[in-house]
Design a protein around this motif. Sequence first.
Motif, PDB file in Angstrom:
ATOM      1  N   THR A  94       0.726  -1.348   0.107  1.00  0.00           N
ATOM      2  CA  THR A  94      -0.073  -0.127  -0.043  1.00  0.00           C
ATOM      3  C   THR A  94       0.930   1.275  -0.039  1.00  0.00           C
ATOM      4  N   ALA A  95       2.255   1.070   0.082  1.00  0.00           N
ATOM      5  CA  ALA A  95       2.775   2.343   0.207  1.00  0.00           C
ATOM      6  C   ALA A  95       3.123   3.159  -0.959  1.00  0.00           C
ATOM      7  N   LYS A  96       3.104   4.634  -1.058  1.00  0.00           N
ATOM      8  CA  LYS A  96       3.287   5.099  -2.258  1.00  0.00           C
ATOM      9  C   LYS A  96       4.534   6.065  -1.976  1.00  0.00           C
ATOM     10  N   PRO A  97       5.128   6.660  -3.332  1.00  0.00           N
ATOM     11  CA  PRO A  97       6.376   7.434  -3.100  1.00  0.00           C
ATOM     12  C   PRO A  97       5.698   8.764  -2.441  1.00  0.00           C
ATOM     13  N   ALA A  98       6.736   9.280  -1.558  1.00  0.00           N
ATOM     14  CA  ALA A  98       6.529  10.393  -0.529  1.00  0.00           C
ATOM     15  C   ALA A  98       7.491  11.502  -1.362  1.00  0.00           C
ATOM     16  N   THR A  99       7.602  12.650  -0.603  1.00  0.00           N
ATOM     17  CA  THR A  99       8.419  13.904  -1.190  1.00  0.00           C
ATOM     18  C   THR A  99      10.015  13.427  -1.115  1.00  0.00           C
ATOM     19  N   ALA A 100      10.195  12.917  -0.103  1.00  0.00           N
ATOM     20  CA  ALA A 100      11.675  12.315   0.144  1.00  0.00           C
ATOM     21  C   ALA A 100      11.540  11.003   0.418  1.00  0.00           C
ATOM     22  N   GLY A 101      12.570  10.212   0.240  1.00  0.00           N
ATOM     23  CA  GLY A 101      12.742   8.680   0.287  1.00  0.00           C
ATOM     24  C   GLY A 101      13.883   7.882  -0.287  1.00  0.00           C
ATOM     25  N   THR A 102      13.928   6.721   0.322  1.00  0.00           N
ATOM     26  CA  THR A 102      15.064   5.707  -0.412  1.00  0.00           C
ATOM     27  C   THR A 102      14.417   4.481  -0.467  1.00  0.00           C
ATOM     28  N   LEU A 109      22.522  -0.598 -13.109  1.00  0.00           N
ATOM     29  CA  LEU A 109      21.480  -0.006 -12.404  1.00  0.00           C
ATOM     30  C   LEU A 109      20.877   1.216 -13.046  1.00  0.00           C
ATOM     31  N   MET A 110      19.560   0.876 -12.769  1.00  0.00           N
ATOM     32  CA  MET A 110      18.920   2.221 -13.444  1.00  0.00           C
ATOM     33  C   MET A 110      17.606   2.568 -12.458  1.00  0.00           C
ATOM     34  N   GLY A 111      17.001   3.883 -12.562  1.00  0.00           N
ATOM     35  CA  GLY A 111      16.024   4.219 -11.935  1.00  0.00           C
ATOM     36  C   GLY A 111      15.235   5.229 -12.755  1.00  0.00           C
ATOM     37  N   GLY A 112      14.122   5.434 -12.355  1.00  0.00           N
ATOM     38  CA  GLY A 112      13.115   6.429 -13.085  1.00  0.00           C
ATOM     39  C   GLY A 112      12.686   7.237 -11.681  1.00  0.00           C
ATOM     40  N   LEU A 113      12.432   8.630 -11.883  1.00  0.00           N
ATOM     41  CA  LEU A 113      11.996   9.338 -10.831  1.00  0.00           C
ATOM     42  C   LEU A 113      11.264  10.516 -11.475  1.00  0.00           C
ATOM     43  N   ALA A 114       9.934  10.826 -11.130  1.00  0.00           N
ATOM     44  CA  ALA A 114       9.154  12.097 -11.510  1.00  0.00           C
ATOM     45  C   ALA A 114       9.325  12.478 -13.119  1.00  0.00           C
ATOM     46  N   ASP A 115       9.732  13.078 -13.684  1.00  0.00           N
ATOM     47  CA  ASP A 115       9.643  13.194 -15.110  1.00  0.00           C
ATOM     48  C   ASP A 115      10.846  12.839 -15.888  1.00  0.00           C
ATOM     49  N   GLN A 116      11.759  11.846 -14.916  1.00  0.00           N
ATOM     50  CA  GLN A 116      12.999  11.395 -15.629  1.00  0.00           C
ATOM     51  C   GLN A 116      13.116   9.905 -15.712  1.00  0.00           C
ATOM     52  N   PRO A 117      13.295   9.281 -16.816  1.00  0.00           N
ATOM     53  CA  PRO A 117      13.276   7.983 -17.101  1.00  0.00           C
ATOM     54  C   PRO A 117      14.660   7.320 -17.130  1.00  0.00           C
ATOM     55  N   GLU A 147      26.494   5.722  -8.124  1.00  0.00           N
ATOM     56  CA  GLU A 147      26.199   5.584  -9.423  1.00  0.00           C
ATOM     57  C   GLU A 147      25.626   6.420 -10.384  1.00  0.00           C
ATOM     58  N   TYR A 148      24.920   7.300  -9.794  1.00  0.00           N
ATOM     59  CA  TYR A 148      24.411   8.566 -10.328  1.00  0.00           C
ATOM     60  C   TYR A 148      23.957   9.509  -9.560  1.00  0.00           C
ATOM     61  N   SER A 149      24.095  10.889  -9.691  1.00  0.00           N
ATOM     62  CA  SER A 149      23.470  12.001  -8.889  1.00  0.00           C
ATOM     63  C   SER A 149      23.235  13.082  -9.712  1.00  0.00           C
ATOM     64  N   GLY A 150      22.068  13.469  -9.520  1.00  0.00           N
ATOM     65  CA  GLY A 150      21.723  14.584 -10.563  1.00  0.00           C
ATOM     66  C   GLY A 150      20.306  15.315  -9.859  1.00  0.00           C
ATOM     67  N   ALA A 151      19.793  16.464 -10.466  1.00  0.00           N
ATOM     68  CA  ALA A 151      18.678  17.234  -9.762  1.00  0.00           C
ATOM     69  C   ALA A 151      17.498  16.593 -10.252  1.00  0.00           C
ATOM     70  N   GLN A 152      16.629  16.574  -9.279  1.00  0.00           N
ATOM     71  CA  GLN A 152      15.169  15.999  -9.453  1.00  0.00           C
ATOM     72  C   GLN A 152      14.368  16.841 -10.056  1.00  0.00           C
ATOM     73  N   VAL A 153      13.599  16.289 -11.228  1.00  0.00           N
ATOM     74  CA  VAL A 153      12.807  17.483 -12.207  1.00  0.00           C
ATOM     75  C   VAL A 153      11.442  16.652 -11.864  1.00  0.00           C
ATOM     76  N   GLY A 154      10.229  17.415 -11.412  1.00  0.00           N
ATOM     77  CA  GLY A 154       8.912  17.174 -11.609  1.00  0.00           C
ATOM     78  C   GLY A 154       8.708  16.337 -10.211  1.00  0.00           C
ATOM     79  N   THR A 155       7.267  15.984 -10.206  1.00  0.00           N
ATOM     80  CA  THR A 155       6.652  15.362  -9.128  1.00  0.00           C
ATOM     81  C   THR A 155       6.462  13.986  -9.243  1.00  0.00           C
ATOM     82  N   LEU A 156       6.301  13.309  -7.944  1.00  0.00           N
ATOM     83  CA  LEU A 156       6.145  11.647  -8.076  1.00  0.00           C
ATOM     84  C   LEU A 156       5.049  11.240  -8.265  1.00  0.00           C
TER      85      LEU A 156
END
Length: 217
Positions: free
Chosen positions: A62-70, A104-112, A148-157
């Motif tokens: 039942t958990a959803k992404p929050a404003t901050a997290g890991t 390793l790959m991730g997708g967050l907010a507007d970034q694939p 492995e990667y650091s960058g600015a977050q773009v968009g909302t979750l």
Amino acid sequence: MSIKQDLAANIVRHWDFRKGSLLDSSGNNDTAVVVGTPEWKNTNKGKSINFAKSTGDYLTQTAKPATAGTIIVISEEPVANNSIMVGAQVTTRCYLGSTALNTLMGGLADQPFSTIVGTTVKEVGKVYHNAISWDGNNVDLTLNGSNEYSGAQVGTLPDLEWFIGGHNLSGSPSAINMWAGNILEVIVFDIKLTSEQMSQLYEEMTQEGYIGTLAKR
């Protein structure tokens, strides 16, 4: 006191499949629910759940992404494919997985994942400490305690629950990108862990003996 104990108040979900259980030990009592027929496996590191890259095999919670997290996922690297260990996506996204090159790959907010991607090639059959973390401003990918990667977050979750062992695409399992290997543990924090905390967690888990080669029994 261990680093995991130090961070206990910030753990909002914790599924330790090595114990052969779907229970969430964070205190939020979010027991994972099996969909399809993922299989329990006996290994040299305890139990694991094996997913067969089928759209019908995954876990819900039942958990959803929050404003901050890991999100930390301890998993065996499968044969190369674009697949997601934990994921949710509507218009925007929040997921963690591996590319077709076993990076390793991730997708967050507007970034694939074409943007949020690592460079270290993981070895098929080995267990890795995979993580994505964010705080509304920045996003990091971490593999075995190293950035492995650091960058600015773009968009909302997205306002959508993650699937474990696959990708929740607007409420349904993705026809592609479902995980095709073993997952041993998933931990979700309500803060973006620092690089030092991530390194300490990796070292602690290594000392516990379940990072390395996974042997089925």
